[in-house]
Design an enzyme around this catalytic site. Structure first.
Site, mmCIF file in Angstrom:
data_model
loop_
_atom_site.group_PDB
_atom_site.id
_atom_site.type_symbol
_atom_site.label_atom_id
_atom_site.label_comp_id
_atom_site.label_asym_id
_atom_site.label_seq_id
_atom_site.Cartn_x
_atom_site.Cartn_y
_atom_site.Cartn_z
ATOM 1 N N CYS A 101 0.827 -1.203 0.000
ATOM 2 C CA CYS A 101 0.000 0.000 0.000
ATOM 3 C C CYS A 101 0.866 1.259 0.000
ATOM 4 C CB CYS A 101 -0.972 -0.045 1.177
ATOM 5 S SG CYS A 101 -2.293 1.181 1.101
ATOM 6 N N ALA A 102 0.785 2.073 1.041
ATOM 7 C CA ALA A 102 1.614 3.277 1.140
ATOM 8 C C ALA A 102 3.011 2.951 1.653
ATOM 9 C CB ALA A 102 0.946 4.301 2.053
#
Length: 184
Positions: A101-102
């Site tokens: 994800c991030a």
């Protein structure tokens, strides 16, 4: 030993899915709080009691170092100087470094994506410093594994298991996990 690092604001599905699937694959997983509290609150209000603290990590026993995404969890992981040292050391030792994800932005900030293919949550590509961004659900480039987000957490976990020499197929089949036959 697989270490999954937890910081306030982590994405719960990206941590719990990975922990669960890796354990089902017979791998030993330890959750690690990077703060001074074992109780770590996720981004959606689900709190998890970590197995230990960052100072408890036995780097030599570590085979994989996993970063779930989420905000502000990814920012909190990135701000942890001791974690940065550990991840850079793991990269130099060619141990598995994985982020979803991030969290791949952390690998970019630490120089781990340099010269590699990597993926991340859409919009974070510019933070994969030195990497060739991909849109694949999971990208494995040597010992670095990245993935796109909550919806790819299981794929991410299966890729980590496979990289560690486990056979994820019986677990995948037992979970009835098959994207190709999905109807929504």
């Amino acid at each position: 030993m697989v270490y999954v690092f937890l910081a306030e604001g982590f994405e719960e599905i990206e941590a719990i899915s990975v922990i669960d699937i890796l354990r089902r694959c017979g791998l030993f997983v330890t959750t690690v709080s990077i703060s001074d509290n074992l109780l770590v609150a996720g981004a959606h209000g689900i709190s998890v009691v970590a197995d230990g603290y960052l100072e408890d990590v036995d780097f030599e026993a570590g085979r994989a170092f996993v970063l779930p995404g989420g905000l502000p969890g990814s920012d909190n992981l990135q701000a942890c100087g001791e974690l940065e040292k550990m991840l850079k050391k793991a990269d130099r030792a060619e141990k598995i470094v994985a982020a979803v994800c991030a969290a791949p932005k952390i690998l970019g900030a630490f120089g781990i994506t340099e010269g590699r293919c990597a993926t991340c949550y859409p919009g974070y590509e510019k933070e994969l410093l030195g990497a060739t961004p991909k849109e694949d659900r999971v990208v494995v480039d040597g010992h670095v594994i990245t993935s796109r987000g909550a919806g790819t957490a299981a794929d991410f976990a299966f890729a980590i298991a496979k990289a560690l020499g486990a056979d994820p197929e019986p677990v995948r089949k037992g979970m009835l996990y098959d994207l190709q036959n999905t109807t929504i």
